[in-house]
Motif scaffolding. Structure first.
Motif, PDB file in Angstrom:
ATOM      1  N   SER A   1       0.815  -1.210   0.000  1.00 13.20           N
ATOM      2  CA  SER A   1       0.000   0.000   0.000  1.00 13.20           C
ATOM      3  C   SER A   1       0.850   1.262   0.000  1.00 13.20           C
ATOM      4  O   SER A   1       0.327   2.361  -0.169  1.00 13.20           O
ATOM      5  CB  SER A   1      -0.914  -0.002   1.222  1.00 13.20           C
ATOM      6  OG  SER A   1      -0.142  -0.057   2.415  1.00 13.20           O
ATOM      7  N   SER A   2       2.159   1.117   0.182  1.00 11.21           N
ATOM      8  CA  SER A   2       3.045   2.285   0.193  1.00 11.21           C
ATOM      9  C   SER A   2       4.020   2.300  -0.972  1.00 11.21           C
ATOM     10  O   SER A   2       4.993   3.044  -0.969  1.00 11.21           O
ATOM     11  CB  SER A   2       3.832   2.330   1.506  1.00 11.21           C
ATOM     12  OG  SER A   2       4.639   1.165   1.646  1.00 11.21           O
ATOM     13  N   SER A   3       3.770   1.475  -1.999  1.00 16.80           N
ATOM     14  CA  SER A   3       4.723   1.352  -3.109  1.00 16.80           C
ATOM     15  C   SER A   3       4.877   2.639  -3.903  1.00 16.80           C
ATOM     16  O   SER A   3       5.885   2.838  -4.585  1.00 16.80           O
ATOM     17  CB  SER A   3       4.290   0.222  -4.037  1.00 16.80           C
ATOM     18  OG  SER A   3       2.967   0.438  -4.500  1.00 16.80           O
TER      19      SER A   3
ATOM     20  N   SER B   1       4.354   5.687  -2.303  1.00 13.15           N
ATOM     21  CA  SER B   1       4.348   6.708  -1.258  1.00 13.15           C
ATOM     22  C   SER B   1       5.256   7.883  -1.624  1.00 13.15           C
ATOM     23  O   SER B   1       6.413   7.694  -2.020  1.00 13.15           O
ATOM     24  CB  SER B   1       4.810   6.102   0.069  1.00 13.15           C
ATOM     25  OG  SER B   1       4.820   7.068   1.087  1.00 13.15           O
ATOM     26  N   GLY B   2       4.720   9.076  -1.526  1.00 11.61           N
ATOM     27  CA  GLY B   2       5.501  10.276  -1.816  1.00 11.61           C
ATOM     28  C   GLY B   2       5.573  10.631  -3.287  1.00 11.61           C
ATOM     29  O   GLY B   2       6.101  11.689  -3.638  1.00 11.61           O
TER      30      GLY B   2
ATOM     31  N   ARG C   1      -3.939   6.304  -5.387  1.00 14.96           N
ATOM     32  CA  ARG C   1      -3.985   6.872  -4.038  1.00 14.96           C
ATOM     33  C   ARG C   1      -3.917   5.779  -2.976  1.00 14.96           C
ATOM     34  O   ARG C   1      -3.314   5.976  -1.910  1.00 14.96           O
ATOM     35  CB  ARG C   1      -5.238   7.724  -3.889  1.00 14.96           C
ATOM     36  CG  ARG C   1      -5.124   9.062  -4.619  1.00 14.96           C
ATOM     37  CD  ARG C   1      -6.423   9.818  -4.698  1.00 14.96           C
ATOM     38  NE  ARG C   1      -6.229  11.120  -5.371  1.00 14.96           N
ATOM     39  CZ  ARG C   1      -7.170  11.765  -6.039  1.00 14.96           C
ATOM     40  NH1 ARG C   1      -8.403  11.258  -6.112  1.00 14.96           N
ATOM     41  NH2 ARG C   1      -6.904  12.912  -6.615  1.00 14.96           N
TER      42      ARG C   1
ATOM     43  N   HIS D   1      -2.159   3.243  -3.139  1.00 14.78           N
ATOM     44  CA  HIS D   1      -0.747   2.864  -3.052  1.00 14.78           C
ATOM     45  C   HIS D   1       0.126   4.015  -2.551  1.00 14.78           C
ATOM     46  O   HIS D   1       1.354   3.916  -2.610  1.00 14.78           O
ATOM     47  CB  HIS D   1      -0.249   2.363  -4.401  1.00 14.78           C
ATOM     48  CG  HIS D   1      -0.747   0.994  -4.761  1.00 14.78           C
ATOM     49  ND1 HIS D   1      -0.336  -0.148  -4.103  1.00 14.78           N
ATOM     50  CD2 HIS D   1      -1.658   0.579  -5.688  1.00 14.78           C
ATOM     51  CE1 HIS D   1      -0.951  -1.201  -4.622  1.00 14.78           C
ATOM     52  NE2 HIS D   1      -1.758  -0.783  -5.578  1.00 14.78           N
ATOM     53  N   GLY D   2      -0.481   5.082  -2.089  1.00 15.29           N
ATOM     54  CA  GLY D   2       0.271   6.156  -1.449  1.00 15.29           C
ATOM     55  C   GLY D   2       0.622   7.340  -2.316  1.00 15.29           C
ATOM     56  O   GLY D   2       1.273   8.275  -1.841  1.00 15.29           O
TER      57      GLY D   2
ATOM     58  N   GLN E   1       0.299  10.819  -4.494  1.00 15.20           N
ATOM     59  CA  GLN E   1      -0.459  12.059  -4.537  1.00 15.20           C
ATOM     60  C   GLN E   1      -0.831  12.292  -5.996  1.00 15.20           C
ATOM     61  O   GLN E   1       0.035  12.538  -6.839  1.00 15.20           O
ATOM     62  CB  GLN E   1       0.359  13.234  -4.014  1.00 15.20           C
ATOM     63  CG  GLN E   1      -0.392  14.558  -4.046  1.00 15.20           C
ATOM     64  CD  GLN E   1       0.448  15.727  -3.563  1.00 15.20           C
ATOM     65  OE1 GLN E   1       1.521  15.545  -2.975  1.00 15.20           O
ATOM     66  NE2 GLN E   1      -0.015  16.941  -3.812  1.00 15.20           N
TER      67      GLN E   1
ATOM     68  N   SER F   1       5.828   2.319 -10.455  1.00 12.24           N
ATOM     69  CA  SER F   1       6.648   2.108  -9.265  1.00 12.24           C
ATOM     70  C   SER F   1       8.107   1.837  -9.625  1.00 12.24           C
ATOM     71  O   SER F   1       8.444   1.524 -10.780  1.00 12.24           O
ATOM     72  CB  SER F   1       6.101   0.928  -8.460  1.00 12.24           C
ATOM     73  OG  SER F   1       6.407  -0.303  -9.085  1.00 12.24           O
TER      74      SER F   1
END
Length: 227
Positions: free
Chosen positions: A3-5, A7-8, A29, A31-32, A34, A207
């Motif tokens: 879920s954070s792959s 992120s940022g 979203r 997967h983190g 923006q 990713s």
């Protein structure tokens, strides 16, 4: 993918209200990421640069471009139909790329993903205009993708067909018995690829796990094989 792959990651998504836009917003979203969702039509020559400038620094551009597919026989295709299809699907691409690539080159990182169509990979009756425009998209991505690889920028495309989305396969089409029979006849999977299945693959290509792919076209067609 976790879920954070993403992120940022700041991801600019075009035509976010149509085609694969809504489900991409949701999945990215999750997967983190923006997501900067733009619904600008991008027909005006200055629009792509304006959308990119308004988004600020981005890590990923998803070129999700939609246009109703004409079904005119080739011998009856008008110049107007051809111009409109290319203005919606092809002309925005180099403008978007020119707007995002300088910053990506400067920092030696970035990704661009085209949500394209497999209509360009297999002859389809009464789809010459649409297939030509979608084919131009794929050719452009392949060429620029290998050019930008040396700058550590990954540019790829998903070429899809028989993927659930409200633009090309709305509910009324999916409920039609003739369409259901077509799925059974033409698609080995026997159903549309799920919208989230497609969006999850797009998220993967956005990713770091997909850094090894450059200038690639990935068919997502439910087992429908381009020939």
């Amino acid at each position: 993918m976790s879920s954070s792959s993403l992120s940022g990651k700041r991801i600019l998504l075009t035509h976010a209200d149509v085609f694969m836009g809504p489900v991409l917003c949701e999945v990215l979203r999750e997967h983190g990421a923006q997501v900067i969702a733009s619904s600008d039509a991008l027909i005006d020559a200055q629009a792509p640069a304006a959308v990119v400038a308004a988004a600020g620094e981005i890590d990923v551009l998803i070129a999700n471009l939609s246009y109703p597919a004409p079904t005119t026989p080739a011998a009856e295709t008008s110049d107007e139909e051809w111009r409109h299809a290319f203005a919606a699907l092809v002309d925005p691409l180099p403008r978007l790329f020119k707007a995002v690539l300088p910053a990506m080159i400067a920092r030696r990182s970035g990704k661009i993903l085209l949500m394209g169509s497999a209509s360009a990979l297999r002859g389809m009756k009464r789809a010459s205009t649409y297939s030509a425009a979608r084919g131009a998209q794929l050719a452009y991505v392949q060429a620029v993708g290998v050019e930008m690889a040396a700058h550590n920028i990954q540019i790829n495309a998903i070429a899809q067909n028989f993927v659930d989305n409200p633009t090309y396969f709305p509910a009324e089409v999916q409920a039609d018995p003739r369409f259901k029979e077509r799925l059974r006849r033409e698609v080995p999977l026997g159903r549309l690829v799920g919208a989230r299945e497609d969006a999850e693959f797009a998220a993967y290509l956005c990713s770091a796990s997909a850094n090894c792919f450059v200038g690639q076209v990935f068919p997502v067609c439910g087992g429908w094989v381009p020939r």
